[in-house]
Design a protein around this motif. Structure first.
Motif, PDB file in Angstrom:
ATOM      1  N   LEU A 107       6.641  15.554   1.592  1.00 40.92           N
ATOM      2  CA  LEU A 107       7.216  14.613   2.557  1.00 40.92           C
ATOM      3  C   LEU A 107       8.405  15.202   3.302  1.00 40.92           C
ATOM      4  O   LEU A 107       9.012  14.532   4.142  1.00 40.92           O
ATOM      5  N   PRO A 141       7.463   6.350  -7.071  1.00 40.77           N
ATOM      6  CA  PRO A 141       6.130   6.060  -6.549  1.00 40.77           C
ATOM      7  C   PRO A 141       5.722   4.595  -6.703  1.00 40.77           C
ATOM      8  O   PRO A 141       4.584   4.253  -6.402  1.00 40.77           O
ATOM      9  N   LEU A 142       6.639   3.750  -7.161  1.00 45.31           N
ATOM     10  CA  LEU A 142       6.264   2.350  -7.337  1.00 45.31           C
ATOM     11  C   LEU A 142       6.052   1.694  -5.974  1.00 45.31           C
ATOM     12  O   LEU A 142       5.230   0.800  -5.824  1.00 45.31           O
ATOM     13  N   LEU A 143       6.820   2.138  -5.004  1.00 50.06           N
ATOM     14  CA  LEU A 143       6.671   1.669  -3.628  1.00 50.06           C
ATOM     15  C   LEU A 143       6.353   2.882  -2.749  1.00 50.06           C
ATOM     16  O   LEU A 143       6.561   4.020  -3.163  1.00 50.06           O
ATOM     17  N   ASP A 144       5.890   2.610  -1.541  1.00 56.01           N
ATOM     18  CA  ASP A 144       5.464   3.692  -0.661  1.00 56.01           C
ATOM     19  C   ASP A 144       6.650   4.561  -0.239  1.00 56.01           C
ATOM     20  O   ASP A 144       7.700   4.049   0.149  1.00 56.01           O
ATOM     21  N   LEU A 200       0.829  -1.203   0.000  1.00 54.88           N
ATOM     22  CA  LEU A 200       0.000   0.000   0.000  1.00 54.88           C
ATOM     23  C   LEU A 200       0.865   1.256   0.000  1.00 54.88           C
ATOM     24  O   LEU A 200       1.903   1.312   0.657  1.00 54.88           O
ATOM     25  N   THR A 201       0.432   2.256  -0.758  1.00 54.05           N
ATOM     26  CA  THR A 201       1.083   3.567  -0.759  1.00 54.05           C
ATOM     27  C   THR A 201       0.095   4.593  -0.206  1.00 54.05           C
ATOM     28  O   THR A 201      -1.107   4.336  -0.143  1.00 54.05           O
ATOM     29  N   ARG A 202       0.619   5.760   0.141  1.00 48.96           N
ATOM     30  CA  ARG A 202      -0.303   6.788   0.650  1.00 48.96           C
ATOM     31  C   ARG A 202      -1.272   7.216  -0.455  1.00 48.96           C
ATOM     32  O   ARG A 202      -2.404   7.603  -0.187  1.00 48.96           O
ATOM     33  N   ARG A 203      -0.820   7.143  -1.699  1.00 50.19           N
ATOM     34  CA  ARG A 203      -1.683   7.486  -2.838  1.00 50.19           C
ATOM     35  C   ARG A 203      -2.893   6.556  -2.879  1.00 50.19           C
ATOM     36  O   ARG A 203      -4.034   6.998  -3.016  1.00 50.19           O
ATOM     37  N   ARG A 226       5.685   1.796  12.624  1.00 51.77           N
ATOM     38  CA  ARG A 226       5.871   3.190  12.222  1.00 51.77           C
ATOM     39  C   ARG A 226       5.552   3.490  10.757  1.00 51.77           C
ATOM     40  O   ARG A 226       4.911   4.511  10.463  1.00 51.77           O
ATOM     41  N   PRO A 227       5.990   2.673   9.797  1.00 53.69           N
ATOM     42  CA  PRO A 227       5.712   3.048   8.399  1.00 53.69           C
ATOM     43  C   PRO A 227       4.229   3.180   8.078  1.00 53.69           C
ATOM     44  O   PRO A 227       3.828   4.115   7.364  1.00 53.69           O
ATOM     45  N   PHE A 285       8.723   8.448   7.314  1.00 56.22           N
ATOM     46  CA  PHE A 285       8.340   8.609   8.717  1.00 56.22           C
ATOM     47  C   PHE A 285       9.203   7.721   9.614  1.00 56.22           C
ATOM     48  O   PHE A 285       9.659   8.138  10.690  1.00 56.22           O
ATOM     49  N   LEU A 286       9.437   6.496   9.153  1.00 58.56           N
ATOM     50  CA  LEU A 286      10.289   5.585   9.931  1.00 58.56           C
ATOM     51  C   LEU A 286      11.680   6.179  10.104  1.00 58.56           C
ATOM     52  O   LEU A 286      12.245   6.162  11.208  1.00 58.56           O
ATOM     53  N   ALA A 290       5.984   7.462   1.876  1.00 59.42           N
ATOM     54  CA  ALA A 290       5.645   8.155   3.124  1.00 59.42           C
ATOM     55  C   ALA A 290       6.014   7.337   4.360  1.00 59.42           C
ATOM     56  O   ALA A 290       6.559   7.880   5.332  1.00 59.42           O
ATOM     57  N   GLY A 291       5.721   6.052   4.351  1.00 56.73           N
ATOM     58  CA  GLY A 291       6.003   5.218   5.512  1.00 56.73           C
ATOM     59  C   GLY A 291       7.487   5.150   5.834  1.00 56.73           C
ATOM     60  O   GLY A 291       7.904   5.400   6.978  1.00 56.73           O
ATOM     61  N   PRO A 292       8.327   4.818   4.842  1.00 58.81           N
ATOM     62  CA  PRO A 292       9.764   4.779   5.124  1.00 58.81           C
ATOM     63  C   PRO A 292      10.338   6.123   5.554  1.00 58.81           C
ATOM     64  O   PRO A 292      11.290   6.178   6.344  1.00 58.81           O
ATOM     65  N   LEU A 335      11.302  -2.981   6.527  1.00 57.28           N
ATOM     66  CA  LEU A 335      10.169  -2.498   7.307  1.00 57.28           C
ATOM     67  C   LEU A 335       9.741  -3.442   8.417  1.00 57.28           C
ATOM     68  O   LEU A 335       8.733  -3.198   9.079  1.00 57.28           O
ATOM     69  N   ALA A 354       0.565  10.995   6.111  1.00 59.97           N
ATOM     70  CA  ALA A 354       0.895  11.732   4.885  1.00 59.97           C
ATOM     71  C   ALA A 354      -0.182  11.614   3.808  1.00 59.97           C
ATOM     72  O   ALA A 354      -0.104  12.288   2.781  1.00 59.97           O
ATOM     73  N   GLY A 406       3.081   6.455   9.292  1.00 61.97           N
ATOM     74  CA  GLY A 406       3.588   7.534   8.437  1.00 61.97           C
ATOM     75  C   GLY A 406       2.788   7.662   7.151  1.00 61.97           C
ATOM     76  O   GLY A 406       2.514   8.774   6.678  1.00 61.97           O
ATOM     77  N   ARG A 407       2.408   6.525   6.608  1.00 62.32           N
ATOM     78  CA  ARG A 407       1.586   6.527   5.385  1.00 62.32           C
ATOM     79  C   ARG A 407       0.244   7.189   5.656  1.00 62.32           C
ATOM     80  O   ARG A 407      -0.239   8.009   4.856  1.00 62.32           O
ATOM     81  N   TYR A 418      11.023  -6.566   3.266  1.00 57.54           N
ATOM     82  CA  TYR A 418      10.968  -6.619   4.728  1.00 57.54           C
ATOM     83  C   TYR A 418      11.300  -7.987   5.291  1.00 57.54           C
ATOM     84  O   TYR A 418      11.554  -8.119   6.484  1.00 57.54           O
ATOM     85  N   VAL A 478       0.345   8.436 -11.411  1.00 59.96           N
ATOM     86  CA  VAL A 478       1.225   8.836 -10.308  1.00 59.96           C
ATOM     87  C   VAL A 478       1.468  10.343 -10.333  1.00 59.96           C
ATOM     88  O   VAL A 478       1.515  10.951 -11.407  1.00 59.96           O
ATOM     89  N   ASP A 490       5.908  16.288  -4.583  1.00 57.83           N
ATOM     90  CA  ASP A 490       5.855  15.093  -3.743  1.00 57.83           C
ATOM     91  C   ASP A 490       6.986  15.114  -2.710  1.00 57.83           C
ATOM     92  O   ASP A 490       6.768  14.814  -1.531  1.00 57.83           O
ATOM     93  N   PHE A 543       5.640  -6.220  10.454  1.00 58.24           N
ATOM     94  CA  PHE A 543       6.134  -4.903  10.066  1.00 58.24           C
ATOM     95  C   PHE A 543       6.347  -4.059  11.308  1.00 58.24           C
ATOM     96  O   PHE A 543       5.658  -4.236  12.314  1.00 58.24           O
TER      97      PHE A 543
END
Lengths: 256, 254
Positions: B38, B216-219, A188-191, A217-218, B225-226, B221-223, B192, A225, A221-222, B168, B23, B34, A214
């Motif tokens: 972030l 944008p192929l992978l997330d 999953l992405t934030r998009r 945190r990630p 924030f991590l 925002a999460g990484p 992750l 954002a 964050g998603r 991960y 995207v 983008d 997992f």
């Protein structure tokens, strides 16, 4: 209030998890402001639901108000309903967890039916693993179960998991009001999280991380954002799940 | 604790349209927006036409896309050319000297996607040239596999390799890789599992990790924030977020 709907404790066979203990998990939740997490133990998701559920309940007692429990329902256990019945009134139990892929039983199989009937009768939400295209856990199977047990919330773990299945998951949810999208997963992405909320509404989406598979945190964050309004983000972060859990949710004031 | 003022370079971005999604990073402006959303200062990006189309740019395949050997389209965006080191006019560019003259400090190779051999005679000549001139090579682990990266590192100890997208579930293989050769850095964006980045930093040193996402192929925002909330000393986090990439790019990261 941030509630993590989908967590685990324990280790898993096919990869190395550095931190599988509840103390690390709670410390990390504190670090980023997550109030509580609902867990199933990975022993239960795997080969030993009885021991896994006991360990999860012990962790929930140790960290009361921070760790909720999804009791794993093992469709191969002839005594599963009796065991769930013994455990379900423990403080901290959030609901029933099903994992059709690891147990290799299709969600609509008759072996799941007593567990689902029990959950429906006791007013427990069900969190089930879903994976688009899986013969065991495709979201369409959850829709079939939902038709049989109207009024029982079913959380679609991972929302079908793959990004290109999310629009289909949303379409399935449109006709089944008790289905809730839970958003943890590696793809999953934030998009796509933003799109999912637009498609089904924030009141039908819950934040989950899949910790300790997992890091918690990630996924947070998603969510933070994603292009959501504040009320939408609040609903996904905890509001929707708090509504579903009702009196079963007893969140302790955060330590941090 | 989130470090909101951390200076970050994302070493693994894609600029341009992709075939399977709409995207926001399909234009330079979109990518910049983008990054800004972030809080990421700058990035290294491959042009999507090189990743999804003919990497040589022949027969109009470059049309509308970014020229990978030109100066970046913006000071915050450095392009990472995808090279195809194959013989007899089948590759791109014709010779490693073209890359050297362009000033690129990081190249990407996709030997499985583009169907060539990482250790062929021609490719080996390229890697020797890259090692001699301090040009790092980025490889996607989900494409080439851990063994291929380890093999290349063993055969070319002077070549800096950025191992992208480990996933991960691969801490054991990441550990093997980092144990194998000091010239390898691993991208953190897909590490992750619980505390995985902190664990690798503790076991092998933060100087062996570099922040990148594959967005944008992978997330992304999460990484990100991590990264900001890592339970590591400040200096370690700064190395992962910026310092190691800057070292690879010889201080040219913005």
């Amino acid at each position: 209030m941030i509630l993590d709907a989908h967590g685990h404790l324990g280790t898993w066979g096919d990869f190395f998890i550095p931190h599988a203990d509840p103390a690390w998990l709670i410390a990390t939740l504190d670090r980023v402001g997550i109030s509580a997490i609902g867990v199933s133990h990975l022993l239960g998701v795997g080969h030993d639901a009885r021991t896994g559920n006991r360990l999860a309940l012990e962790a929930s007692e140790q960290f009361a108000g921070r760790i909720g429990v999804w009791l794993v329902g093992d469709p191969h256990d002839r005594e599963a309903v009796a065991r769930l019945s013994d455990d379900v009134d423990h403080t901290g139990v959030w609901g029933v967890k099903l994992h059709p892929d690891t147990h290799q039983v299709q969600l609509t199989d008759e072996r799941y039916e007593p567990l689902l009937a029990f959950a429906a009768e006791r007013g427990l939400p069900v969190l089930t693993h879903t994976h688009t295209g899986s013969v065991w856990s495709d979201p369409a199977l959850a829709a079939e179960v939902s038709k049989r047990h109207a009024g029982m919330p079913i959380l679609l773990g991972h929302s079908g998991l793959v990004e290109n299945g999310l629009t289909r998951t949303a379409a399935i949810m449109a006709d089944h009001p008790d289905l809730i999208a839970e958003i943890c997963g590696s793809q999953l992405t934030r998009r796509w999280l933003t799109r999912l909320v637009r498609l089904v509404g924030a009141d039908r989406v819950v934040y989950g991380s899949d910790a300790c598979f997992f890091d918690p945190r990630p996924a947070l964050g998603r969510l933070l954002a994603a292009e959501l309004t504040d009320p939408e983000r609040d609903s996904v972060a905890g509001g929707t799940l708090a509504r579903l859990l009702g009196h079963r949710l007893t969140v302790k004031e955060m330590h941090a | 604790m989130e470090r909101t003022n951390l200076r970050i370079h994302d070493i693994n971005r894609v600029l341009g349209p992709v075939p399977h999604d709409d995207v926001p990073t399909d234009t330079v402006e979109g990518l910049l927006s983008d990054l800004t959303a972030l809080g990421v200062a700058s990035c290294s990006a491959v042009a999507s036409w090189q990743l999804f189309g003919d990497p040589s740019g022949r027969a109009g395949s470059l049309e509308g896309g970014a020229e990978p050997l030109a100066a970046g389209p913006h000071p915050r965006v450095r392009l990472t050319p995808i090279v195809v080191p194959t013989p007899a006019g089948t590759g791109w560019p014709a010779d490693p000297s073209v890359v050297l003259q362009s000033g690129a400090r990081l190249v990407r190779a996709c030997p499985v996607r583009h169907r060539w051999s990482l250790l062929s005679r021609t490719a080996s000549r390229w890697w020797d040239a890259c090692a001699e001139h301090g040009i790092a090579l980025a490889l996607d682990l989900t494409e080439v596999g851990f063994a291929a990266v380890a093999g290349l590192a063993a055969s070319r100890p002077g070549l800096n390799i950025v191992a992208l997208n480990p996933g991960y579930r691969e801490l054991r293989r990441c550990a093997e890789l980092l144990d194998e050769a000091p010239s390898i850095l691993v991208e953190t964006g897909t590490i992750l599992t619980t505390g995985g980045v902190e664990w690798l930093a503790g076991a092998f040193g933060a100087e062996r990790l570099v922040f990148g996402t594959g967005g944008p192929l992978l997330d992304e925002a999460g990484p990100t924030f991590l990264l900001r909330s890592l339970d590591l000393p400040e200096n370690d986090v700064e190395l992962i977020a910026w310092g190691n990439a800057a070292r690879l790019l010889e201080g040219q990261a913005q």
